[in-house]
Scaffold this active site. Sequence first.
Site, mmCIF file in Angstrom:
data_model
loop_
_atom_site.group_PDB
_atom_site.id
_atom_site.type_symbol
_atom_site.label_atom_id
_atom_site.label_comp_id
_atom_site.label_asym_id
_atom_site.label_seq_id
_atom_site.Cartn_x
_atom_site.Cartn_y
_atom_site.Cartn_z
ATOM 1 N N GLY A 2 1.785 -3.589 5.675
ATOM 2 C CA GLY A 2 2.556 -4.641 5.987
ATOM 3 C C GLY A 2 1.085 -5.482 6.619
ATOM 4 O O GLY A 2 0.257 -5.273 6.282
ATOM 5 N N CYS A 41 0.836 -1.629 -0.220
ATOM 6 C CA CYS A 41 0.376 0.419 0.455
ATOM 7 C C CYS A 41 0.728 1.498 0.423
ATOM 8 O O CYS A 41 2.273 1.091 -0.184
ATOM 9 C CB CYS A 41 -0.915 -0.491 1.640
ATOM 10 S SG CYS A 41 -1.653 -1.390 1.755
ATOM 11 N N LYS A 64 5.492 -12.061 -18.621
ATOM 12 C CA LYS A 64 4.877 -10.256 -18.837
ATOM 13 C C LYS A 64 3.456 -10.797 -19.456
ATOM 14 O O LYS A 64 2.457 -9.973 -19.500
ATOM 15 C CB LYS A 64 5.179 -10.276 -19.902
ATOM 16 C CG LYS A 64 7.269 -8.890 -19.901
ATOM 17 C CD LYS A 64 6.867 -7.827 -18.835
ATOM 18 C CE LYS A 64 6.928 -8.780 -17.812
ATOM 19 N NZ LYS A 64 7.871 -8.163 -16.744
ATOM 20 N N GLU A 73 10.420 -15.691 -19.326
ATOM 21 C CA GLU A 73 9.400 -13.854 -19.038
ATOM 22 C C GLU A 73 9.230 -13.530 -20.120
ATOM 23 O O GLU A 73 7.890 -12.426 -19.383
ATOM 24 C CB GLU A 73 10.697 -13.425 -18.876
ATOM 25 C CG GLU A 73 10.517 -11.356 -18.761
ATOM 26 C CD GLU A 73 10.237 -11.617 -17.261
ATOM 27 O OE1 GLU A 73 9.871 -12.141 -16.690
ATOM 28 O OE2 GLU A 73 10.372 -10.184 -16.683
HETATM 29 C C1 F6R Z 1 6.849 -8.540 -12.841
HETATM 30 C C2 F6R Z 1 7.166 -8.075 -11.678
HETATM 31 C C3 F6R Z 1 7.282 -9.300 -10.476
HETATM 32 C C4 F6R Z 1 8.125 -8.465 -9.695
HETATM 33 C C5 F6R Z 1 8.444 -9.596 -8.055
HETATM 34 C C6 F6R Z 1 9.396 -8.938 -7.608
HETATM 35 O O1 F6R Z 1 6.393 -8.097 -13.672
HETATM 36 O O2 F6R Z 1 7.303 -7.514 -12.011
HETATM 37 O O3 F6R Z 1 7.026 -10.245 -10.489
HETATM 38 O O4 F6R Z 1 9.812 -8.950 -10.259
HETATM 39 O O5 F6R Z 1 7.234 -8.994 -7.625
HETATM 40 O O6 F6R Z 1 10.014 -7.694 -7.254
HETATM 41 P P1 F6R Z 1 11.034 -7.253 -7.336
HETATM 42 O O7 F6R Z 1 12.357 -7.090 -7.739
HETATM 43 O O8 F6R Z 1 10.840 -6.113 -6.330
HETATM 44 O O9 F6R Z 1 11.141 -7.957 -5.247
#
Ligand code: F6R
Length: 613
Positions: free
Chosen positions: A103, A2, A490, A486
Amino acid sequence: MCGIVGYVGRKKASGVLIEGLKRLEYRGYDSSGICVQHGGSLVFRKRAGRISALEEALADAPEIAAGTFGIAHTRWATHGEPNEANAHPHFDDDGDIALVHNGIIENYATLKQFCLDKGHVFHSDTDTEVLAHLIGEFYHDGASSLEEAVQLALREVSGTYGIAVMCSGEPDKLVVARKGSPLIIGVGSDEYLVASDASAIIEHTVNVIYMNDNEMAVITPDSMRTVTIDNVPVTKEIQQIEWSLEQIAKGGFEHFMLKEIFEQPEVVRTSLGGRLDLRDMRVQLGGLGEIVRDLVKTHKIILTACGTAWHAGLVGEYLFEDLARIPTEVEYASEFRYRNPIVEEGTVVIALSQSGETADTLAALREAHDKGALTLGIVNVVGSTIARETDAGVYLHAGPEIGVASTKAFTCQLVVETLIALMLGRRRFMSQQSTERYLKALAEIPDKIERILAQADAIREMVADYVDHDNWLFLGRGYNYPIALEGALKLKEISYIHAEGLPAAEMKHGPIALISDGMPVVCIAPRNATYAKIVGNIEEVRARKGRIIAIATEGDEQIEKYADNVIYVPDCPVPLQPLLTVIPMQLIAYYAAVARGCNVDKPRNLAKSVTVE
Ligand code: F6R
């Protein structure tokens, strides 16, 4: 997940708070709320839905418009559905304490029973409301100030929080605290801002204080005091945010995601900048410092991450084993943390994370640290929790990534992994000649990405022909297998098309049963040692009437015989291919989502930073 914004100063608080919420909307956007001090009372509005709904609700609230002191929140539901009652702020029984929270309060059921036994009445299904009541309970019974009541309450809490609390009885005071959920304080002239994310406050100040776990700040218009939850004074340093407002805005693109896809040549240059030394033909990674010696000697690397960052980890496995000859494993952070992993002495655990705040990745890192591993972070957000808790690290320098679907951060994760692998490879066994070949090729990557981006219009037109299909396959081999995963991720996350990514050879072991007339199959087939094999896989798909979109190396005319459409990428050494082959994946997903009328930057059910389990 949030977003929190707070303001204490001389401006009209509601304008600052609503603007801040809009900038944070990418973190969570199912409901929102605002609360402002006015004439000794707390005046608030909450709405389900987007921030615009809250903005409309303020039209008939002149008291809110007049206040110079307030808090606001945009929510991504964890406990209780996204409705007005569950939106923040939450209040204690008398309505004189207001709280916004990011949280999860894990022991909320026990704390709720405690408050119910004391006669408190609850109005929402959230874990957060419990904390508001608990603070109220201590405030009215024993605590000498709001900050003491907050401290007493937080000592009872297990879980994570970033909170901002205000109280009608102490109208000039804002109390904020953090444990496991990011919180920063912006220090302006004659004003303080509080936010869970720098983008909410950068318009007002670049001077910030990063709160650490178990720290609290007591803010008034003229002063700020920082202490621990146990009331031990803490001296904090003011640091500068490096990102500009312009970097955070959309810059003329229709969506942040498209802007971020097109920024990749530039951010890859930045990520390589100062690290890729073409004069002395070596890699310099200042963030690794003395630790480089331990890295060179290590007998095992474990890469841990979630989602797209996990796919970057899979590419890292190929890079570290192939270029540096170091045995490497990749682990979903959520699995690593709970399976009591064996971490032998000398193991290096690398966490990959755009946000640096992902709860599972952070927990995996802490698990690795407790088991004695040397920990490194490959992180984008400077000053984020993962960046601060690792022994050393390398920042991505990708700039703020606002689109929920990660694009440029992924590419920069690959850049940083490649740099580390080359640096280690050279120190372990790689010849100067090979090192030079890779470094020169790496320096050419940004221009080559530009060449792929120049095909964006053609890709958009091509995708229009496929978007009616609800099931897609993505196939790749070797270094391009993670890129197939990936590509599928996407596509599904922003267009809601079901897609599966596979190592191409695995298709025969089951998934080939899925292929039906006209099913789109994206085959990543650049020139490399497995080219002939993947052409074989393409033929298998064609024999079953699947439609092929091939990603091939420029000049490969042969592939046109097998594929319905071809997207060409420039040639480069095989370990660098993912840096190029991922670009068509991003463009295919983006244009498919736009063609299907999806909200690209705010896909349903997703949030940018997953700071809860
Ligand atoms: C997909 C995406 C998520 C993040 C995952 C980890 O496009 O963005 O799968 O890669 O939630 O997030 P980070 O990299 O912030 O730890």
